[in-house]
Design a protein around this motif. Sequence first.
Motif, short mmCIF file in Angstrom:
data_model
loop_
_atom_site.label_atom_id
_atom_site.label_comp_id
_atom_site.label_asym_id
_atom_site.label_seq_id
_atom_site.Cartn_x
_atom_site.Cartn_y
_atom_site.Cartn_z
N THR A 43 -7.98 41.98 49.74
CA THR A 43 -9.01 42.24 48.73
C THR A 43 -9.05 43.74 48.47
O THR A 43 -9.10 44.54 49.39
CB THR A 43 -10.39 41.75 49.23
OG1 THR A 43 -10.30 40.35 49.50
CG2 THR A 43 -11.47 42.01 48.21
N THR B 203 1.15 39.00 53.93
CA THR B 203 -0.10 39.75 53.74
C THR B 203 0.10 41.21 54.12
O THR B 203 -0.39 42.12 53.44
CB THR B 203 -1.25 39.13 54.56
OG1 THR B 203 -1.35 37.75 54.23
CG2 THR B 203 -2.57 39.82 54.29
N VAL C 228 1.88 42.89 51.23
CA VAL C 228 0.95 43.15 50.12
C VAL C 228 0.08 44.36 50.46
O VAL C 228 -0.12 45.25 49.63
CB VAL C 228 0.08 41.91 49.82
CG1 VAL C 228 -1.05 42.26 48.85
CG2 VAL C 228 0.93 40.78 49.25
N ARG D 208 -8.52 39.93 44.42
CA ARG D 208 -7.76 39.44 45.57
C ARG D 208 -6.29 39.36 45.20
O ARG D 208 -5.95 38.78 44.17
CB ARG D 208 -8.26 38.06 45.99
CG ARG D 208 -9.65 38.07 46.52
CD ARG D 208 -10.05 36.67 46.94
NE ARG D 208 -11.41 36.68 47.44
CZ ARG D 208 -12.35 35.84 47.06
NH1 ARG D 208 -12.08 34.90 46.17
NH2 ARG D 208 -13.56 35.92 47.57
N ILE D 209 -5.47 39.91 46.06
CA ILE D 209 -4.03 39.90 45.83
C ILE D 209 -3.38 39.06 46.93
O ILE D 209 -3.57 39.33 48.11
CB ILE D 209 -3.43 41.34 45.84
CG1 ILE D 209 -4.23 42.27 44.93
CG2 ILE D 209 -1.95 41.30 45.50
CD1 ILE D 209 -4.20 41.94 43.47
N ARG D 210 -2.62 38.06 46.53
CA ARG D 210 -2.00 37.15 47.49
C ARG D 210 -0.49 37.34 47.62
O ARG D 210 0.10 36.89 48.58
CB ARG D 210 -2.29 35.70 47.11
CG ARG D 210 -3.76 35.37 47.14
CD ARG D 210 -4.05 33.95 46.72
NE ARG D 210 -5.47 33.72 46.54
CZ ARG D 210 -6.33 33.50 47.52
NH1 ARG D 210 -5.92 33.48 48.76
NH2 ARG D 210 -7.60 33.32 47.26
N SER D 211 0.11 37.98 46.63
CA SER D 211 1.56 38.12 46.64
C SER D 211 1.98 39.40 45.94
O SER D 211 1.36 39.78 44.94
CB SER D 211 2.18 36.90 45.93
OG SER D 211 3.52 37.14 45.59
N ALA E 228 -4.39 35.15 54.07
CA ALA E 228 -3.22 35.23 53.20
C ALA E 228 -3.50 36.05 51.94
O ALA E 228 -2.94 35.78 50.88
CB ALA E 228 -2.75 33.82 52.83
N ARG E 229 -4.36 37.07 52.04
CA ARG E 229 -4.66 37.88 50.88
C ARG E 229 -5.16 39.26 51.31
O ARG E 229 -5.55 39.47 52.45
CB ARG E 229 -5.71 37.22 49.99
CG ARG E 229 -7.08 37.18 50.63
CD ARG E 229 -8.12 36.56 49.72
NE ARG E 229 -9.43 36.60 50.28
CZ ARG E 229 -9.97 35.66 51.03
NH1 ARG E 229 -9.29 34.56 51.31
NH2 ARG E 229 -11.19 35.78 51.50
#
Length: 153
Positions: free
Chosen positions: A74, A24, A27, A103-106, A71-72
Amino acid sequence: MPKPSARPPHTSLDALTRDLLPDTRAVFAELRSLIVTTLPGTTEKVTLARKRLNFSHPNVGYFCGLHPVDARVTVEFEFGVLLPDPTRILIANSCAKQVRYTRIRSIDTLPRAALKRLLRAAVSLPRDRSTRMALTRTGAKLVLPKPRRRSQR
């Protein structure tokens, strides 16, 4: 009485990201870099109470924020409802009608090109917030000119 010295800006940024999972945090760092390199002149401000990093630009003031959680990360666009979103990565916010987010997780799934288009569009909106709110009420959408293709010689 002397004024207390201001904390260095990285201190609150460290506090914002300290407890994040390593993926996280990566990212978050990638998104932060994408925003400031895509939009020179952008400034950032940490809001620890809301656990956000807010971005402002001389053209429009505040335009988006990063909210890292679990784990993300936003990515919230304050006037996302006005932005063209042909790839449909933005989600409506139930609390604020004008806000849209993704939402971005990876890092591997980060939609860089789509985010760059959204970022450029966000700072192309009218400077006056009341004008942006009026556009929101009318259901207007920003229409950007298509990028010119380079001539091939």
